[in-house]
Design an enzyme around this catalytic site. Sequence first.
Site, PDB file in Angstrom:
ATOM      1  N   SER A   3       0.659  -1.135   0.073  1.00  0.00           N
ATOM      2  CA  SER A   3      -0.103  -0.100   0.321  1.00  0.00           C
ATOM      3  C   SER A   3       1.023   1.409   0.291  1.00  0.00           C
ATOM      4  O   SER A   3       1.268   1.247  -0.766  1.00  0.00           O
ATOM      5  CB  SER A   3      -0.776   0.027   1.432  1.00  0.00           C
ATOM      6  OG  SER A   3      -1.652   1.046   0.594  1.00  0.00           O
TER       7      SER A   3
ATOM      8  N   ASP B 120      -8.555  -5.065  -6.339  1.00  0.00           N
ATOM      9  CA  ASP B 120      -8.050  -3.625  -5.056  1.00  0.00           C
ATOM     10  C   ASP B 120      -9.118  -2.227  -5.000  1.00  0.00           C
ATOM     11  O   ASP B 120      -8.948  -2.097  -6.301  1.00  0.00           O
ATOM     12  CB  ASP B 120      -6.843  -3.455  -5.681  1.00  0.00           C
ATOM     13  CG  ASP B 120      -6.437  -2.497  -4.349  1.00  0.00           C
ATOM     14  OD1 ASP B 120      -6.836  -2.231  -3.642  1.00  0.00           O
ATOM     15  OD2 ASP B 120      -4.680  -2.843  -4.001  1.00  0.00           O
TER      16      ASP B 120
ATOM     17  N   HIS C 271      -7.088  -5.713  -1.546  1.00  0.00           N
ATOM     18  CA  HIS C 271      -6.166  -5.052  -1.138  1.00  0.00           C
ATOM     19  C   HIS C 271      -5.072  -5.464  -0.524  1.00  0.00           C
ATOM     20  O   HIS C 271      -3.644  -5.537  -0.540  1.00  0.00           O
ATOM     21  CB  HIS C 271      -6.541  -3.179  -0.639  1.00  0.00           C
ATOM     22  CG  HIS C 271      -5.356  -2.264  -0.626  1.00  0.00           C
ATOM     23  ND1 HIS C 271      -4.539  -2.163  -1.756  1.00  0.00           N
ATOM     24  CD2 HIS C 271      -4.898  -1.515   0.344  1.00  0.00           C
ATOM     25  CE1 HIS C 271      -3.716  -1.370  -1.065  1.00  0.00           C
ATOM     26  NE2 HIS C 271      -4.324  -0.919   0.502  1.00  0.00           N
TER      27      HIS C 271
END
Length: 464
Positions: A250, A345, A379
């Site tokens: 991330s 995601d 994600h």
Amino acid sequence: MTFLKRSVWKLYWKGIVAKLSLDSRVSLQLSVGPCSYFDEPVDVKVTGLPPEQSVEVRSKLTDSKNVSFEALATFCSDKNGHIDLARCPSLGGSYSGIQAMGLFTSMRPLVPHSRLTKRDASTPLSIDIEVTCNGLVLAKDTVQRRFLGDGVQKVPLEGGNIRGSLFLPPGPGPFPAILDVPHYGGGLTELRASLLANKGYVVMALAYRGYQDLPKVMDKLDLEYFEEAVTFLRAHPKVKGPGIGILSISKGGDLALAMSAFLPGVSATVFINGCNANTVFPLHYNGTITIPPLNIDTGKIIFRKDGLLDIRDALLDPMMEENHASVIPIERANCHFMFVASEDDGNWNSVLFSEQAAQRLRDHGKENFEVVRYPKAGHFLDVPYMPHCPTSFHPVVGSVVVMGGEAKAHAEAQVDLWKRVQEFFRRHLGRRRPLSGWSGGCLGGENVERSWTVFNLLMFYVYV
């Protein structure tokens, strides 16, 4: 009359269940080998049931935030009265079909939108498993899911400026080293670092926000903070050089790219669902470099009927002219890259960002990368058997957002990625050989002569 029939039927089933609960032949078997590490599968079996008996198997745990997670699946025993979760399909509940670790990966929080939190990797996570029929418990057991292997040391980083935990395999080393950079909202996350230390790496789990004396609210980041972490890790007497690896996810992804581009001593970088441009706030380095954050279009945020936000397309395309200054110049890097992208995601367009990063390297005549994509994964690609987190509070947005992913595909992606990450670091951080005399089976690096500068040794002793 109907009420009487129901009462008789209920009493009949209570009698059957009572007999089962008193029958010592009903047994729950959890086969986990000598160690139950979190990244290893658990064989769950039930024996001693009547043939074709329907039962429910439930898993429960409580995380570091005191949030309870549960999963439930219904099974029917075979002609021998056995249930093997690796072979028997779930007929309903938290998941359906055959999933050997479904009771672990399909756990859901009782507090909606919570992500499983384990703050201290030095203690195991207890998971209760129980077999029930009509609400009565027939068998139960607890499995301790460990993160820290025998002999692995956890050393808090308390001196100097950097904060986090350092995990050291047993033995003199030297070992290849990895810097683990988390997502923006995670503070200190130790799970990946501890599990990789079990496999023969010196790993620093680095925090950069909201941990100890680190600021909770930030308006910029200085790359010097991360440079200090890289320098410290390379200087450690148990670390095998010449370079280290970086594991990121991330927001940690664009930080990892910046470290790879601007800092010496990075040999291999894993970039999981990150962005190829700087995000959230400006990144400063050396008093001369400022990388602005990627522009956002709030008009592209979707407010769903269920009250959740879909922010996937809020970050604008880094290749737009007005965003060029935000793109990390990774062509400057001399390391190898693994770009990992989940196709579902929901946090941002990881596939686009990974493809653009790879294309930038190609455009500069470089092929020092590989791209891995996972259809239907979300994600938060984490360590194997971590429960899927489809929605979560986003600290930047200040609201609950969709993180995406389909539970089964996401779980399979986590198992596959964990193997790929280890193989990637094996290839690019040097070979390792087994350490003798350690029951945990950790692998260590080959002994090589090292020379350390006075500066680096002083840096090391400041922290320990």
